[in-house]
Design a protein around this motif. Sequence first.
Motif, short mmCIF file in Angstrom:
data_model
loop_
_atom_site.label_atom_id
_atom_site.label_comp_id
_atom_site.label_asym_id
_atom_site.label_seq_id
_atom_site.Cartn_x
_atom_site.Cartn_y
_atom_site.Cartn_z
N SER A 298 0.82 -1.21 0.00
CA SER A 298 0.00 0.00 0.00
C SER A 298 0.86 1.26 0.00
O SER A 298 1.75 1.42 0.84
CB SER A 298 -0.91 0.02 1.23
N LEU A 299 0.56 2.16 -0.93
CA LEU A 299 1.26 3.44 -0.98
C LEU A 299 0.87 4.34 0.18
O LEU A 299 1.56 5.33 0.48
CB LEU A 299 0.95 4.15 -2.30
N GLN A 300 -0.23 4.01 0.85
CA GLN A 300 -0.72 4.82 1.96
C GLN A 300 -0.17 4.36 3.31
O GLN A 300 -0.47 4.97 4.33
CB GLN A 300 -2.26 4.77 2.00
N ASN A 301 0.66 3.34 3.30
CA ASN A 301 1.25 2.86 4.55
C ASN A 301 2.09 3.97 5.20
O ASN A 301 2.82 4.69 4.52
CB ASN A 301 2.11 1.62 4.27
N SER A 302 2.00 4.10 6.51
CA SER A 302 2.70 5.18 7.21
C SER A 302 4.21 5.10 7.06
O SER A 302 4.90 6.14 7.00
CB SER A 302 2.32 5.18 8.70
N GLN B 56 8.67 1.66 -6.93
CA GLN B 56 8.82 2.76 -7.89
C GLN B 56 8.56 4.11 -7.23
O GLN B 56 9.12 5.13 -7.64
CB GLN B 56 7.88 2.55 -9.07
N LYS B 57 7.75 4.12 -6.19
CA LYS B 57 7.43 5.36 -5.49
C LYS B 57 8.59 5.79 -4.59
O LYS B 57 8.90 6.99 -4.50
CB LYS B 57 6.16 5.15 -4.64
N LYS C 18 6.74 7.83 5.43
CA LYS C 18 7.93 8.29 6.15
C LYS C 18 9.16 8.28 5.24
O LYS C 18 9.96 9.22 5.25
CB LYS C 18 8.17 7.40 7.36
N VAL C 19 9.31 7.23 4.43
CA VAL C 19 10.42 7.14 3.49
C VAL C 19 10.39 8.33 2.53
O VAL C 19 11.42 8.96 2.26
CB VAL C 19 10.39 5.82 2.70
N ARG D 47 16.24 6.61 -8.28
CA ARG D 47 17.15 6.46 -9.41
C ARG D 47 16.42 5.85 -10.60
O ARG D 47 15.53 5.02 -10.44
CB ARG D 47 18.33 5.58 -9.02
N GLY D 48 16.83 6.24 -11.79
CA GLY D 48 16.22 5.71 -13.00
C GLY D 48 16.53 4.24 -13.19
O GLY D 48 15.67 3.43 -13.53
#
Length: 266
Positions: free
Chosen positions: A9-13, A85-86, A17-18, A90-91
């Motif tokens: 989940s992208l919504q994970n806290s 990816q989020k 933080k990252v 780096r490419g």
Amino acid sequence: MSKIKHLSSLQNSLIKKVLLLKDKSRERKKAALFVVEGQRELELALKGGYIISTLFFEPSLSLEASLDKYNTVKEVISVSKEVYQKIAYRGTTEGIVALVESKNNTLENLKLKNKTPLILIAEAPEKPGNIGALLRTADAANLDAVLIANPKTDLYNPNIIRSSVGCVFTVPIAMANTSEIISFLNTKKIDIYCAALTASVNYTNVDYTKATAIAVGTEATGLTDTWLNASKKNIIIPMEGEIDSMNVSVSASILIFEAKRQRLTS
């Protein structure tokens, strides 16, 4: 290695933080954590005595077997491709990102092992690319330390880590204001040589075989008068073209390797 968890989940806290640590110097300082991406950089961080707090890996990009070297990591988390990816910056990527604990880069914590150290000083560098290049030179020359005077940029900025290809972890670094660094050098009887355009001698006409610190300033304004007044001698690289200066990392490399040459032949 601790038990591997999984996040998708992208919504994970923790993922949020990252992202904050990656983008905000203030958050890095507050948490005493920063973000590192890539196998080589993380290996150098471990070699440099840094502690990895959390390791994220994307299974399709990194072999789980290669994670064995991170058996001291407190928390290991497998993430989905979308999450990776989020958080990656780096490419081209190797599927590994980590949160690493910051060090206290003060003069008090700097230990000089050599009796005649060779030190690079950078006054008020701003561009992460230049700082990274200076650190690569310092690593290549095996300098005793890099001192950053009046720092303008967070040492653990992801772009410094990337441009230094991990040399931010391999070189002893201290950050302080100019007066503190000059006092430190004087106390340890380390000669200061300043790269400057005025009142200067050819850089090859100076003896760098004793305890030496070479100071470079910004390309726009050079070193401040405080450094020039503290200098044993100002040094210059003769220029034969139309311009009177080079990129600060290029200039520093020329000066440092002249000092190394003298030490090898003395």
